[in-house]
Design a protein around this motif. Structure first.
Motif, PDB file in Angstrom:
ATOM      1  N   GLY A  11      41.543  12.323 -27.244  1.00 19.69           N
ATOM      2  CA  GLY A  11      40.618  11.219 -27.464  1.00 19.69           C
ATOM      3  C   GLY A  11      40.001  10.744 -26.160  1.00 19.69           C
ATOM      4  N   HIS A  12      40.822  10.691 -25.089  1.00 15.63           N
ATOM      5  CA  HIS A  12      40.301  10.269 -23.778  1.00 15.63           C
ATOM      6  C   HIS A  12      39.290  11.286 -23.252  1.00 15.63           C
ATOM      7  N   ALA A  13      39.600  12.577 -23.449  1.00 18.79           N
ATOM      8  CA  ALA A  13      38.689  13.627 -22.983  1.00 18.79           C
ATOM      9  C   ALA A  13      37.359  13.555 -23.716  1.00 18.79           C
ATOM     10  N   LEU A  14      37.430  13.308 -25.018  1.00 17.76           N
ATOM     11  CA  LEU A  14      36.203  13.213 -25.815  1.00 17.76           C
ATOM     12  C   LEU A  14      35.375  12.012 -25.387  1.00 17.76           C
ATOM     13  N   ALA A  15      36.050  10.895 -25.157  1.00 21.42           N
ATOM     14  CA  ALA A  15      35.338   9.680 -24.771  1.00 21.42           C
ATOM     15  C   ALA A  15      34.669   9.828 -23.418  1.00 21.42           C
ATOM     16  N   SER A  16      35.218  10.732 -22.579  1.00 26.77           N
ATOM     17  CA  SER A  16      34.656  10.899 -21.234  1.00 26.77           C
ATOM     18  C   SER A  16      33.505  11.903 -21.200  1.00 26.77           C
ATOM     19  N   LEU A  17      33.214  12.545 -22.342  1.00 23.46           N
ATOM     20  CA  LEU A  17      32.091  13.470 -22.399  1.00 23.46           C
ATOM     21  C   LEU A  17      30.777  12.732 -22.161  1.00 23.46           C
ATOM     22  N   PRO A  18      29.777  13.412 -21.583  1.00 22.08           N
ATOM     23  CA  PRO A  18      28.453  12.795 -21.439  1.00 22.08           C
ATOM     24  C   PRO A  18      27.892  12.419 -22.806  1.00 22.08           C
ATOM     25  N   SER A  19      27.064  11.399 -22.834  1.00 20.42           N
ATOM     26  CA  SER A  19      26.561  10.902 -24.110  1.00 20.42           C
ATOM     27  C   SER A  19      25.745  11.940 -24.862  1.00 20.42           C
ATOM     28  N   ASP A  20      25.042  12.825 -24.119  1.00 16.41           N
ATOM     29  CA  ASP A  20      24.251  13.835 -24.819  1.00 16.41           C
ATOM     30  C   ASP A  20      25.137  14.853 -25.526  1.00 16.41           C
ATOM     31  N   GLU A  21      26.306  15.169 -24.955  1.00 16.33           N
ATOM     32  CA  GLU A  21      27.257  16.073 -25.614  1.00 16.33           C
ATOM     33  C   GLU A  21      27.881  15.399 -26.829  1.00 16.33           C
ATOM     34  N   LEU A  22      28.206  14.131 -26.684  1.00 15.42           N
ATOM     35  CA  LEU A  22      28.744  13.375 -27.819  1.00 15.42           C
ATOM     36  C   LEU A  22      27.728  13.296 -28.940  1.00 15.42           C
ATOM     37  N   LEU A  23      26.471  13.079 -28.582  1.00 19.18           N
ATOM     38  CA  LEU A  23      25.413  12.982 -29.586  1.00 19.18           C
ATOM     39  C   LEU A  23      25.251  14.314 -30.320  1.00 19.18           C
ATOM     40  N   LYS A  24      25.338  15.396 -29.585  1.00 17.92           N
ATOM     41  CA  LYS A  24      25.228  16.728 -30.196  1.00 17.92           C
ATOM     42  C   LYS A  24      26.367  16.947 -31.195  1.00 17.92           C
ATOM     43  N   GLU A  25      27.568  16.580 -30.809  1.00 19.68           N
ATOM     44  CA  GLU A  25      28.721  16.727 -31.704  1.00 19.68           C
ATOM     45  C   GLU A  25      28.601  15.809 -32.909  1.00 19.68           C
ATOM     46  N   ASN A  27      25.870  14.712 -34.286  1.00 16.15           N
ATOM     47  CA  ASN A  27      24.834  15.246 -35.175  1.00 16.15           C
ATOM     48  C   ASN A  27      25.326  16.447 -35.974  1.00 16.15           C
ATOM     49  N   ARG A  28      26.175  17.264 -35.368  1.00  6.61           N
ATOM     50  CA  ARG A  28      26.744  18.398 -36.093  1.00  6.61           C
ATOM     51  C   ARG A  28      27.565  17.892 -37.286  1.00  6.61           C
ATOM     52  N   LEU A  29      28.387  16.900 -37.033  1.00  9.19           N
ATOM     53  CA  LEU A  29      29.218  16.332 -38.102  1.00  9.19           C
ATOM     54  C   LEU A  29      28.358  15.627 -39.152  1.00  9.19           C
ATOM     55  N   TYR A  30      27.298  14.981 -38.689  1.00  8.01           N
ATOM     56  CA  TYR A  30      26.380  14.279 -39.596  1.00  8.01           C
ATOM     57  C   TYR A  30      25.722  15.268 -40.553  1.00  8.01           C
ATOM     58  N   LEU A  31      25.275  16.394 -40.014  1.00  7.66           N
ATOM     59  CA  LEU A  31      24.607  17.406 -40.839  1.00  7.66           C
ATOM     60  C   LEU A  31      25.584  18.121 -41.767  1.00  7.66           C
ATOM     61  N   GLU A  32      26.855  18.114 -41.400  1.00  5.25           N
ATOM     62  CA  GLU A  32      27.892  18.712 -42.248  1.00  5.25           C
ATOM     63  C   GLU A  32      28.463  17.702 -43.245  1.00  5.25           C
ATOM     64  N   TYR A  33      27.920  16.489 -43.264  1.00  2.00           N
ATOM     65  CA  TYR A  33      28.336  15.414 -44.162  1.00  2.00           C
ATOM     66  C   TYR A  33      29.803  15.029 -43.976  1.00  2.00           C
ATOM     67  N   LYS A  34      30.284  15.171 -42.747  1.00  2.00           N
ATOM     68  CA  LYS A  34      31.622  14.681 -42.412  1.00  2.00           C
ATOM     69  C   LYS A  34      31.435  13.255 -41.892  1.00  2.00           C
ATOM     70  N   ASP A  35      31.212  12.354 -42.841  1.00  2.00           N
ATOM     71  CA  ASP A  35      30.687  11.030 -42.511  1.00  2.00           C
ATOM     72  C   ASP A  35      31.625  10.200 -41.638  1.00  2.00           C
ATOM     73  N   GLY A  36      32.912  10.192 -41.978  1.00  2.00           N
ATOM     74  CA  GLY A  36      33.853   9.389 -41.201  1.00  2.00           C
ATOM     75  C   GLY A  36      33.942   9.849 -39.761  1.00  2.00           C
ATOM     76  N   GLU A  37      33.999  11.174 -39.561  1.00  2.00           N
ATOM     77  CA  GLU A  37      34.079  11.721 -38.206  1.00  2.00           C
ATOM     78  C   GLU A  37      32.768  11.493 -37.446  1.00  2.00           C
ATOM     79  N   ALA A  38      31.660  11.674 -38.139  1.00  2.00           N
ATOM     80  CA  ALA A  38      30.358  11.442 -37.497  1.00  2.00           C
ATOM     81  C   ALA A  38      30.226   9.988 -37.056  1.00  2.00           C
ATOM     82  N   LEU A  39      30.678   9.072 -37.896  1.00  2.00           N
ATOM     83  CA  LEU A  39      30.626   7.644 -37.575  1.00  2.00           C
ATOM     84  C   LEU A  39      31.364   7.364 -36.276  1.00  2.00           C
ATOM     85  N   GLN A  40      32.551   7.938 -36.137  1.00  2.00           N
ATOM     86  CA  GLN A  40      33.340   7.712 -34.924  1.00  2.00           C
ATOM     87  C   GLN A  40      32.638   8.265 -33.689  1.00  2.00           C
TER      88      GLN A  40
END
Length: 252
Positions: A11-25, A27-40
């Motif tokens: 979780g710490h590693a993910l939070a430290s990712l650049p915002s553009d990488e987080l946004l890409k991830e 969006n991937r979850l959003y397009l896969e309709y993994k709503d709870g994970e995308a929200l986080q």
């Protein structure tokens, strides 16, 4: 390393990712309709970039998606209110954002369903204002056209108490609203996104209520051939088939 420690490190590693990488991830979850994970993930984007327009309006839409699935009005209200808050923030970042105006319209529309009659009429009026702005900015916004179709149908068929409340809170909404415009808007939505089964179902319901069985059947037969993506799509397909079956029985 224990599971709890591993999760904390991940979780710490993910939070430290650049915002553009987080946004890409996200969006991937959003397009896969993994709503709870995308929200986080979109929420994590905001920890890096609180004014990220895309994260703000997509968080609004995710809150609406998730909130709609609850039967309890208190839970619905929490998600819908959060959706409205994110949409307002998105508009503050980009006042000319079609997606933000659509998110505002959708949040207000969902909140109107669980509001008292006077408050409902106020919200419904604001829904139209934001839809008009969204479509002026993006005339090919399929979801905005669909919601506009629902708006016309709802307003054209207000009950006595809603009509009275509408007059008391400003009036004039019913002028220009019609079933015909609802049909036009839904057909435009389908034209913009032919894969959205929800628009077909809405259109079929309106044709059914207008006693135009042939058109309702035609729309439903198109709907049940669509490729299904989500569990929500599957449920809508089931409803389309059930409605088609009922219409077949009543037309005999």
């Amino acid at each position: 390393m224990g599971l709890g420690t591993w999760l904390a490190v991940a979780g710490h590693a993910l939070a430290s990712l650049p915002s553009d990488e987080l946004l890409k991830e996200a969006n991937r979850l959003y397009l896969e309709y993994k709503d709870g994970e995308a929200l986080q993930k979109f929420e994590l984007v905001l920890t890096h970039d609180p004014n990220n327009y895309e994260a703000l309006y997509k968080l609004s839409l995710l809150d609406l998606r998730i909130g709609t699935r609850f039967s309890d009005e208190t839970q619905k209200n929490q998600f819908f209110t959060s959706a409205l808050d994110y949409a307002q923030k998105a508009l503050a970042v980009n006042a000319n954002g079609a997606y933000a105006h659509y998110a505002m319209a959708a949040a207000l529309n969902n909140l109107s369903v669980i509001s008292g009659v006077k408050e409902r009429m106020v919200k419904i009026r604001k829904v139209k204002e934001h839809l008009d702005k969204a479509l002026a900015l993006n005339p090919m916004h399929a979801e905005a056209w669909q919601l506009l179709g629902r708006w016309h149908y709802k307003v054209a068929n207000l009950n006595f108490f809603e009509c009275t409340a509408s007059k008391l809170t400003g009036g004039g909404m019913q002028v220009g609203a019609s079933n015909y415009k609802a049909i036009q808007s839904l057909n435009k939505s389908i034209q913009c996104n032919p894969a959205n089964i929800s628009s077909y179902y809405d259109l079929a319901i309106i044709y059914r209520d207008m006693k135009n069985t042939a058109k309702s059947v035609e729309v439903l037969e198109r709907a049940i051939t669509l490729q299904l993506v989500t569990s929500d799509d599957l449920e809508l397909s089931r409803r389309c088939k059930a409605l088609l079956h009922n219409l077949a029985k009543t037309s005999v």
